[in-house]
Design an enzyme around this catalytic site. Sequence first.
Site, short mmCIF file in Angstrom:
data_model
loop_
_atom_site.label_atom_id
_atom_site.label_comp_id
_atom_site.label_asym_id
_atom_site.label_seq_id
_atom_site.Cartn_x
_atom_site.Cartn_y
_atom_site.Cartn_z
N GLY A 94 0.81 -1.21 0.00
CA GLY A 94 0.00 0.00 0.00
C GLY A 94 0.84 1.26 0.00
N SER A 95 0.36 2.29 0.70
CA SER A 95 0.91 3.64 0.55
C SER A 95 2.32 3.83 1.09
CB SER A 95 -0.01 4.65 1.23
OG SER A 95 -1.25 4.73 0.55
N VAL A 96 2.85 2.89 1.87
CA VAL A 96 4.24 3.03 2.32
C VAL A 96 5.21 2.94 1.14
CG1 VAL A 96 3.91 2.27 4.70
CG2 VAL A 96 4.28 0.57 2.90
N MET A 97 4.72 2.52 -0.02
CA MET A 97 5.57 2.48 -1.22
C MET A 97 5.68 3.83 -1.90
SD MET A 97 6.91 -0.49 -1.62
CE MET A 97 7.49 -0.28 -3.30
N LYS A 98 4.82 4.76 -1.56
CA LYS A 98 4.80 6.04 -2.27
C LYS A 98 6.12 6.82 -2.19
CE LYS A 98 -0.22 6.49 -2.09
NZ LYS A 98 -1.40 7.07 -1.42
#
Length: 573
Positions: free
Chosen positions: A303-307
Amino acid sequence: MSEEHRESARSRRSPAMEPMRGGRYALMVTIVIVALGLLGMRIVDLHIIDRTFLQGQGDARTLRTESLGAHRGMIKDRNGEPLAISTPVVTLWAEPEELPADDIQRLMLARAIDMDLEDLNARIERYQDREFMYLRRQLTPEAAQRVLDLNLSGVHAENEYRRYYPSGEVTAQLLGVTNVDDRGQEGLELAYQRHLAGEPGKRRVLKDRRGRLVRDVKLLQDAKPGGDLTLSIDQRLQYMAYRELKSAVSEHDAKGGSLVMIDNRNGEVLAMANVPSFNPNDRAGMDPGGLRNQAIVDVFEPGSVMKPLAMSAALSTGEYEPDTVIDTSPGWMRIDGFTIHDFRNYGRLTLAEILEKSSNIGMSRIALELDDTTLWERYNALGLGQPPETGFPGEADGSVPPPVRWSRSQRAALSYGYGLSVSTLQLASAYTAIANDGRRLEPSLLKRNESPEGTQVFDPEISHELLRMLEESVQPGAGGHRAAVSGYRIAGKTGTSRKSSPGGYEKDAYRSLFAGIAPVSEPRIVTVVMIDHPRGDEYYGGAVAAPVFSRVTGSALRLLDVPPDQQSEAQER
């Protein structure tokens, strides 16, 4: 008798009897001579010809070569605290046919080994045609001696070692376990079996016909103890990480969770906690699910921790700056028939604000402007889709699909953490590039003597820009504000990903994540927290995982004696 009578008797004997008597005597003499000859030959055969064989047979019934158990090496934390040690135990075994048949003696034996008399009798009956059977394995020396003091025939003892884990469930999945023969079966016990296991010795002993030791004859080979293993783990940090993780899983009625803390100076793993766990010292009723070291062997869509990692690829192109503005209106977009949403319509956002608001639309618009291979090359350089090479059994590779067949929707999804899979350890390792001037450090579960060179993934200036952007994400009012640590500047990113299933994504099933770096002024630790399927009222990463990061990181910074880098309002005035 008169001479006449003697003469008369001689005259009455048959002339044929004299030769018969002489033949019988000769026959008897011959038999005796032959028997003495055969006996002599047998004596020669036994003492000269077959002497070596017979002596060996005799020795086999009195002399024995016994194995001497080797002490398994100790597993220690980075400060020398024991995490796994071997303690002496005694195994009792028996020769079934030699055991007493008396009911009273059988009852005494059954009580001494804590066994029902009927079960003992059934066991003896089952092994009646064999020469060996176990009575009880790995008793304490005191308990075994109480059995031996009964002085029952057919009962014997063998000295062994049993593994003991002082930290219990706190380090269970990382260390793994040994079996009853003290051989590694899981975790680091299995990975370093050859190093930890000693080399058994040998001794020659004299025993009586019942197998009881009479005396030691000769030491043939000394037992060589196994080597010790020093981990990178700090037991103090491990206890705190496990305690806070377990508390959060319970509070949010979650399925489980994992936490990894890495030393940003050298890539050493300071803490690796998993819930659920198990007590390796008492495996009765153990849940097999607790054996899994989720932080290494399990993967998930992050999820968003990859952004921030995708953002590093955009910044590296030179076409974007932290203050570059992206229009995210109207808060949703359709790509290849799929609809992507933001929490609300954020309108025009800078790159820093895209991370702070965790805008899927903003990241998708950026990703669609990048070259086909840019994201894949960046993720690959960060170690995603590859084994971490820690040596841990079953460590996961994760997956990053090759860019040859990426659709536009797939490229967009990869920028905000879907369509790929990572482990908690891989994610923490990738974040070391942000914390370490663009240089990713390979993780290590063992204490290192020297810091590795690492892999330069992007320019130091980009890592500094990302740190500034991620610091804004934990400020009051931002989604990650509950990750803040008093006295320290924190940078980090929340994540909330839906759980996938064979038929698609599960309804109302999520993973809550937070990946953070502390302190920003001179990053020392990188910590990733993952809570699996929180079923309470809260499930967002900022509400579930961020508080765990705050408590664990705050305690770690103080224990590691890292000086505060954030002034209080009073100091600023």
